[in-house]
Design a protein around this motif. Structure first.
Motif, PDB file in Angstrom:
ATOM      1  N   SER A  15     102.361 -41.784  29.341  1.00  0.00           N
ATOM      2  CA  SER A  15     102.669 -42.092  27.953  1.00  0.00           C
ATOM      3  C   SER A  15     101.662 -43.099  27.389  1.00  0.00           C
ATOM      4  CB  SER A  15     104.095 -42.639  27.868  1.00  0.00           C
ATOM      5  OG  SER A  15     104.465 -42.838  26.548  1.00  0.00           O
ATOM      6  N   ALA A  16     101.317 -44.101  28.190  1.00  0.00           N
ATOM      7  CA  ALA A  16     100.327 -45.090  27.758  1.00  0.00           C
ATOM      8  C   ALA A  16      98.983 -44.420  27.498  1.00  0.00           C
ATOM      9  CB  ALA A  16     100.175 -46.175  28.822  1.00  0.00           C
ATOM     10  N   MET A  17      98.647 -43.458  28.349  1.00  0.00           N
ATOM     11  CA  MET A  17      97.388 -42.719  28.197  1.00  0.00           C
ATOM     12  C   MET A  17      97.389 -41.954  26.872  1.00  0.00           C
ATOM     13  SD  MET A  17      94.613 -42.306  29.879  1.00  0.00           S
ATOM     14  CE  MET A  17      93.167 -41.328  29.552  1.00  0.00           C
ATOM     15  N   ALA A  18      98.523 -41.363  26.532  1.00  0.00           N
ATOM     16  CA  ALA A  18      98.627 -40.645  25.261  1.00  0.00           C
ATOM     17  C   ALA A  18      98.376 -41.605  24.104  1.00  0.00           C
ATOM     18  CB  ALA A  18     100.008 -40.004  25.146  1.00  0.00           C
ATOM     19  N   GLY A  19      98.893 -42.834  24.225  1.00  0.00           N
ATOM     20  CA  GLY A  19      98.664 -43.839  23.194  1.00  0.00           C
ATOM     21  C   GLY A  19      97.196 -44.200  23.071  1.00  0.00           C
ATOM     22  N   LEU A  20      96.513 -44.284  24.223  1.00  0.00           N
ATOM     23  CA  LEU A  20      95.082 -44.600  24.222  1.00  0.00           C
ATOM     24  C   LEU A  20      94.289 -43.512  23.517  1.00  0.00           C
ATOM     25  CD1 LEU A  20      94.048 -45.893  27.754  1.00  0.00           C
ATOM     26  CD2 LEU A  20      93.886 -47.077  25.579  1.00  0.00           C
ATOM     27  N   LYS A  21      94.642 -42.251  23.847  1.00  0.00           N
ATOM     28  CA  LYS A  21      93.920 -41.128  23.241  1.00  0.00           C
ATOM     29  C   LYS A  21      94.139 -41.093  21.732  1.00  0.00           C
ATOM     30  CE  LYS A  21      93.451 -38.074  27.188  1.00  0.00           C
ATOM     31  NZ  LYS A  21      94.176 -37.148  28.057  1.00  0.00           N
ATOM     32  N   ALA A  22      95.377 -41.373  21.344  1.00  0.00           N
ATOM     33  CA  ALA A  22      95.680 -41.408  19.904  1.00  0.00           C
ATOM     34  C   ALA A  22      94.858 -42.498  19.224  1.00  0.00           C
ATOM     35  CB  ALA A  22      97.168 -41.652  19.694  1.00  0.00           C
ATOM     36  N   ALA A  23      94.724 -43.642  19.898  1.00  0.00           N
ATOM     37  CA  ALA A  23      93.967 -44.750  19.321  1.00  0.00           C
ATOM     38  C   ALA A  23      92.486 -44.395  19.225  1.00  0.00           C
ATOM     39  CB  ALA A  23      94.152 -46.011  20.167  1.00  0.00           C
ATOM     40  N   ARG A  24      92.003 -43.599  20.180  1.00  0.00           N
ATOM     41  CA  ARG A  24      90.600 -43.187  20.120  1.00  0.00           C
ATOM     42  C   ARG A  24      90.374 -42.280  18.907  1.00  0.00           C
ATOM     43  NH1 ARG A  24      88.220 -40.157  25.147  1.00  0.00           N
ATOM     44  NH2 ARG A  24      89.464 -38.444  24.351  1.00  0.00           N
ATOM     45  N   GLU A  25      91.320 -41.354  18.707  1.00  0.00           N
ATOM     46  CA  GLU A  25      91.164 -40.418  17.598  1.00  0.00           C
ATOM     47  C   GLU A  25      91.364 -41.081  16.240  1.00  0.00           C
ATOM     48  OE1 GLU A  25      93.604 -36.979  18.678  1.00  0.00           O
ATOM     49  OE2 GLU A  25      92.213 -36.926  20.393  1.00  0.00           O
ATOM     50  N   LYS A  26      92.445 -41.859  16.130  1.00  0.00           N
ATOM     51  CA  LYS A  26      92.790 -42.389  14.808  1.00  0.00           C
ATOM     52  C   LYS A  26      92.124 -43.713  14.481  1.00  0.00           C
ATOM     53  CE  LYS A  26      97.205 -40.018  14.882  1.00  0.00           C
ATOM     54  NZ  LYS A  26      98.504 -40.216  15.529  1.00  0.00           N
ATOM     55  N   LEU A  27      91.856 -44.523  15.498  1.00  0.00           N
ATOM     56  CA  LEU A  27      91.286 -45.842  15.223  1.00  0.00           C
ATOM     57  C   LEU A  27      89.817 -45.936  15.637  1.00  0.00           C
ATOM     58  CD1 LEU A  27      94.263 -47.989  16.600  1.00  0.00           C
ATOM     59  CD2 LEU A  27      93.895 -47.252  14.248  1.00  0.00           C
ATOM     60  N   GLY A  28      89.326 -44.903  16.324  1.00  0.00           N
ATOM     61  CA  GLY A  28      87.921 -44.883  16.707  1.00  0.00           C
ATOM     62  C   GLY A  28      87.546 -45.866  17.798  1.00  0.00           C
ATOM     63  N   ILE A  29      88.484 -46.165  18.674  1.00  0.00           N
ATOM     64  CA  ILE A  29      88.148 -47.104  19.756  1.00  0.00           C
ATOM     65  C   ILE A  29      87.544 -46.365  20.945  1.00  0.00           C
ATOM     66  CG2 ILE A  29      89.960 -48.746  19.169  1.00  0.00           C
ATOM     67  CD1 ILE A  29      91.089 -47.302  22.057  1.00  0.00           C
ATOM     68  N   GLU A  30      86.981 -47.164  21.835  1.00  0.00           N
ATOM     69  CA  GLU A  30      86.524 -46.619  23.108  1.00  0.00           C
ATOM     70  C   GLU A  30      87.397 -47.261  24.179  1.00  0.00           C
ATOM     71  OE1 GLU A  30      82.141 -46.681  23.963  1.00  0.00           O
ATOM     72  OE2 GLU A  30      82.850 -47.979  25.561  1.00  0.00           O
ATOM     73  N   TYR A  31      87.834 -46.469  25.166  1.00  0.00           N
ATOM     74  CA  TYR A  31      88.678 -47.100  26.183  1.00  0.00           C
ATOM     75  C   TYR A  31      88.140 -46.900  27.585  1.00  0.00           C
ATOM     76  CZ  TYR A  31      90.710 -42.420  26.746  1.00  0.00           C
ATOM     77  OH  TYR A  31      90.889 -41.086  26.943  1.00  0.00           O
ATOM     78  N   GLN A  32      88.645 -47.757  28.424  1.00  0.00           N
ATOM     79  CA  GLN A  32      88.282 -47.755  29.840  1.00  0.00           C
ATOM     80  C   GLN A  32      89.575 -48.026  30.582  1.00  0.00           C
ATOM     81  OE1 GLN A  32      86.038 -47.003  32.043  1.00  0.00           O
ATOM     82  NE2 GLN A  32      84.582 -48.683  31.981  1.00  0.00           N
ATOM     83  N   TYR A  33      89.788 -47.346  31.689  1.00  0.00           N
ATOM     84  CA  TYR A  33      91.046 -47.622  32.384  1.00  0.00           C
ATOM     85  C   TYR A  33      90.859 -47.677  33.892  1.00  0.00           C
ATOM     86  CZ  TYR A  33      91.179 -42.573  33.149  1.00  0.00           C
ATOM     87  OH  TYR A  33      90.876 -41.298  33.505  1.00  0.00           O
ATOM     88  N   ALA A  34      91.842 -48.258  34.557  1.00  0.00           N
ATOM     89  CA  ALA A  34      91.810 -48.350  36.013  1.00  0.00           C
ATOM     90  C   ALA A  34      93.159 -47.932  36.562  1.00  0.00           C
ATOM     91  CB  ALA A  34      91.490 -49.777  36.442  1.00  0.00           C
ATOM     92  N   GLU A  35      93.125 -47.189  37.650  1.00  0.00           N
ATOM     93  CA  GLU A  35      94.360 -46.784  38.328  1.00  0.00           C
ATOM     94  C   GLU A  35      94.426 -47.476  39.685  1.00  0.00           C
ATOM     95  OE1 GLU A  35      95.349 -42.375  37.990  1.00  0.00           O
ATOM     96  OE2 GLU A  35      93.220 -42.412  37.615  1.00  0.00           O
ATOM     97  N   PRO A  36      95.074 -48.622  39.768  1.00  0.00           N
ATOM     98  CA  PRO A  36      95.133 -49.339  41.042  1.00  0.00           C
ATOM     99  C   PRO A  36      95.961 -48.552  42.061  1.00  0.00           C
ATOM    100  CG  PRO A  36      95.879 -50.706  39.208  1.00  0.00           C
ATOM    101  CD  PRO A  36      95.816 -49.304  38.718  1.00  0.00           C
ATOM    102  N   SER A  37      95.572 -48.669  43.325  1.00  0.00           N
ATOM    103  CA  SER A  37      96.368 -48.000  44.350  1.00  0.00           C
ATOM    104  C   SER A  37      97.206 -48.999  45.132  1.00  0.00           C
ATOM    105  CB  SER A  37      95.454 -47.210  45.292  1.00  0.00           C
ATOM    106  OG  SER A  37      94.411 -48.020  45.757  1.00  0.00           O
ATOM    107  N   ALA A  38      97.082 -50.280  44.836  1.00  0.00           N
ATOM    108  CA  ALA A  38      97.911 -51.286  45.510  1.00  0.00           C
ATOM    109  C   ALA A  38      98.153 -52.445  44.551  1.00  0.00           C
ATOM    110  CB  ALA A  38      97.220 -51.802  46.767  1.00  0.00           C
ATOM    111  N   ILE A  39      99.257 -53.136  44.768  1.00  0.00           N
ATOM    112  CA  ILE A  39      99.606 -54.265  43.908  1.00  0.00           C
ATOM    113  C   ILE A  39      98.508 -55.329  43.946  1.00  0.00           C
ATOM    114  CG2 ILE A  39     101.251 -56.175  43.652  1.00  0.00           C
ATOM    115  CD1 ILE A  39     103.430 -54.189  44.528  1.00  0.00           C
ATOM    116  N   ALA A  40      97.878 -55.488  45.130  1.00  0.00           N
ATOM    117  CA  ALA A  40      96.832 -56.506  45.265  1.00  0.00           C
ATOM    118  C   ALA A  40      95.621 -56.195  44.389  1.00  0.00           C
ATOM    119  CB  ALA A  40      96.412 -56.626  46.732  1.00  0.00           C
ATOM    120  N   GLU A  41      95.503 -54.952  43.905  1.00  0.00           N
ATOM    121  CA  GLU A  41      94.333 -54.579  43.102  1.00  0.00           C
ATOM    122  C   GLU A  41      94.492 -54.922  41.617  1.00  0.00           C
ATOM    123  OE1 GLU A  41      93.371 -50.480  43.817  1.00  0.00           O
ATOM    124  OE2 GLU A  41      93.146 -50.818  45.967  1.00  0.00           O
ATOM    125  N   TYR A  42      95.714 -55.191  41.184  1.00  0.00           N
ATOM    126  CA  TYR A  42      95.917 -55.516  39.764  1.00  0.00           C
ATOM    127  C   TYR A  42      94.994 -56.642  39.331  1.00  0.00           C
ATOM    128  CZ  TYR A  42     100.304 -52.822  39.516  1.00  0.00           C
ATOM    129  OH  TYR A  42     101.237 -51.831  39.512  1.00  0.00           O
TER     130      TYR A  42
END
Lengths: 347, 361
Positions: free
Chosen positions: A53-80
């Protein structure tokens, strides 16, 4: 040794052929109007819940607000903390967003270390001068679902509905967050029909579908025909029970229709996509504000899905919803307050 | 082991890593990403600056312990797959010792919490070790099963008794006196790195310079011969499992006391299982654990930056990591398998192979 290499290359070829099909390169972008970084919860993308759902929000923001995004998918709590630090050190993001409550420790540490960066966290409060915390007005969601359930339980001509005016809710644990949801649910039900009886049970855990199912079956035996699950994974048992007994279940947090298309009446939604979109919008508009942002029906942070809800009931619900959005109706937040609230707010 | 064999092993492992990265590069290219950019960001993320290097080492520490734990078990011929469960037991025990024992000076408090973690991990491994020695119950089965029991037991204890009010299943933050100090400020790389090296040193010393270590290896290499020589093989097996579990427990302790500063349910992404790959890559030699754990730490932290800066999805990155494990560890595993296939010829008169398993022929 020869055998192992043969095996390895065979496996490699196998993997390759799969990848070629699945591959897709990153899209090229024009000069962005802003840069946003997101650290997802450890479930990763594809969780059919918060992260997606958050990803959908990011994509919407890219389309409507013209932002560029970068994301990370941590595989462990220690990576946050590592990812948050990486983003903060880059120093080029207008906003760095944490998805999910278990990032609170990491965000607290990193936000203190990078006081000039702006951060946001969804579904949790981090008290820091550069963190905007987005949380939800839980009782409002319960209220809408309570109204829908109460109107449905009186309906004739639906095999999934019985004669008794009884509805139910199965909560995960008896904690303030869930009790607030339940308070809203009871108030919503009795607001439309004071004669409706609401059964309340708690599983005592978020990951026990078997017990969730058991409690739901018990509620069906007591005359309930619509049961809302506010119980995380335990709630899957609620939906299963409704499917087996051909009754109605109400889903939570994300759209759970696919679990039982004939038996999920509606879903109490947390619109993480809207939340992320709004957080980005606020930053771009120079309106970033640290502290708690409470999102409800009015802010499009919460809502319900149409799913199997009949048109006329949805219309009725939306009328009351409009009142809440306009601030004319304030939903009670504690179960103890519900009776008094009902006296003060006769329909 | 001769120096030449050691060198060949090392060269082979290095070659396998290189080949895996090459194959990974092909995968990255075929998926439409820039291989050069991918690997540049990979190496930069793993070793590029002090902060990134610290991050790599931070991720190396738990793998040193879990890898060493598996290696110690192997020395006695035991395959301890239960590192993950022992790690969780150790982590919770350390957190509780840090939370409930108050008023100690920092060094003592840390030592106590570490001891609690080692003890809990050790006791958790002692049960399968004892069962193996007494009844012959295969340690692979029992330790795997003990993982589930251990992880769920710890989750239950936290949820029921030690949970900090709130949504996450975690304990409260431990006091500052129990936190292992950082080597580099704000890096989360702590002195636990040296603790890991100390553990390697201790195990190396134990194996090379003590009679207990000699006997453990004798049991691992040829059980009937060891028994014939008058070694109490059952006791040695049990002791080596205890040691193995203690070291695995310390992996959890150092995560809690150094990185997370509290116990959090499901904090481990499988350090215990990765430890098996580390030990295999290190050929179960104590000093081999260090470079092997470093490789896996670098894969993880380099992979994280590959994800960030070359925008390569996590799945592809995990795949590259898997390739490295496959190419590096699989031949070694096959060697071990081949060796064990040769060995059953040495069945003793009572029908047991060198591992003490009954042979049905």
């Amino acid at each position: 040794m020869r055998f192992s290499k043969g095996l390895a290359s065979l496996l490699g070829v196998f993997l390759l052929s799969g990848l070629v099909l699945a591959a897709a390169g990153p899209p090229a972008m024009a000069a962005p109007k802003g840069r946003v970084a997101v650290v997802f919860a450890t479930g990763g993308l594809g969780d059919k819940s918060f992260n997606d759902s958050a990803m959908a929000g990011l994509k919407a923001a890219r389309e409507k607000l013209g932002i560029e995004y970068q994301y990370a998918e941590p595989s462990a709590i220690a990576e946050y903390e590592t990812f948050l630090t990486q983003f903060a050190r880059a120093g080029k993001y207008d906003l760095i967003v944490s998805i999910g409550f278990d990032q609170a420790d990491a965000l607290k540490a990193v936000s203190a270390r990078f006081p000039k960066e702006k951060f946001a966290i969804v579904d949790m409060v981090v008290d820091a001068p550069n963190v905007a915390s987005y949380v939800y007005k839980e009782p409002e969601r319960g209220f809408v679902l309570g109204m829908i359930a109460a109107m449905m339980t009186g309906r004739a001509g639906d095999p999934r509905i019985n004669k008794e005016k009884v509805i139910g809710v199965v909560g995960g644990m008896e904690i303030p967050l869930i009790k607030a949801n339940v308070a809203g649910y009871i108030a919503g039900a009795k607001y439309v029909d004071p004669d409706v009886k609401v059964l309340v049970s708690y599983v005592g855990g978020w990951a026990d579908p078997a017990r969730g199912k058991e409690l739901t079956l018990a509620q069906f035996d007591q005359g309930a025909d619509i049961v809302w699950q506010a119980a995380g994974r335990s709630g899957l048992g609620v939906i299963k029970a409704a499917q087996e007994k051909n009754r109605y279940a109400i889903g939570a947090d994300s759209d759970q229709d696919y679990l039982a298309p004939e038996n999920v009446l509606t879903n109490g939604m947390k619109f993480v996509d809207n939340t992320v979109f709004q957080a980005i919008q606020q930053v771009l508009g120079g309106k970033f504000k640290a502290g708690i942002h409470l999102l409800g029906l009015a802010e499009n942070g919460l809502g319900y899905t149409r799913s199997l809800v009949p048109r006329e009931i949805a219309a009725e619900v939306d009328k009351v919803k409009a009142k809440i959005v306009a601030g004319k109706l304030k939903v009670p937040e504690n179960i103890d307050e519900v009776d008094k609230w009902l006296k003060d707010n006769k329909k | 082991m001769s120096g030449k064999k050691l060198f060949i092993d090392f060269a082979y492992s290095l070659g396998a890593v290189f080949f895996a990265l090459l194959l990974g590069g092909v995968l990255i290219h075929l998926s439409g990403y820039d291989v050069r950019e991918a690997y540049l960001s990979f190496f930069d993320g793993a070793f590029g600056n002090v902060y990134n290097l610290a991050n790599t080492l931070m991720m190396t520490i738990p793998l040193i312990f879990t890898g060493l734990a598996v290696a110690v078990g192997f020395q006695a011929g035991l395959f301890n797959v239960g590192g993950e469960g022992q790690l969780y037991l150790g982590a919770l025990a350390s957190a509780l010792a840090a939370l409930f024992v108050r008023g100690l000076p920092p060094v003592l408090h840390i030592a106590l919490a570490l001891a609690a973690g080692a003890l809990a991990g050790g006791l958790w491994a002692l049960v399968p070790g004892y069962l193996k020695a007494r009844t012959g119950a295969h340690e692979v089965i029992t330790t795997i099963m003990f993982n589930y029991v251990g992880i769920l037991l710890v989750a239950f204890l936290v949820k029921e008794y030690f949970k900090e009010p709130g949504r996450a299943d975690q304990t409260s933050m431990i006091p500052a006196s129990a936190r292992i100090p950082e080597l580099i400020p704000d890096s989360r790389l702590t002195w636990a790195l040296f603790l890991g090296m100390l553990a390697i040193l201790a195990v190396d010393y134990l194996l090379k310079n003590t009679s207990l270590g000699y006997e453990i290896q004798a049991v691992g290499q040829n059980l009937p011969a060891a028994e014939y020589a008058g070694i109490d093989a059952r006791a040695r097996m049990t002791v080596s499992m205890l040691l193995s579990g203690m070291i695995a427990g310390l992996a959890g302790s150092t995560m809690v006391l150094g990185v997370l500063h509290r116990f959090i349910n499901n904090f481990s992404p499988g350090y215990g299982y990765t430890g098996i790959a580390v030990a295999v890559l290190a050929r179960n030699k104590p000093w081999g654990i260090l470079p092997a754990a470093l490789l896996f730490g670098a894969l993880q932290s380099g992979g994280m930056s590959m994800q960030l800066f070359a925008r390569i999805p996590m799945d592809l990155m995990t795949l590259v990591q898997g390739l490295v494990i496959l190419l590096v560890a699989a031949p070694a595993l096959l060697e071990i398998l081949a060796a064990s296939r040769r060995r059953p010829k040495e069945v003793t008169p009572d029908g047991r192979d060198p591992d003490g398993h009954l042979q049905h022929q």
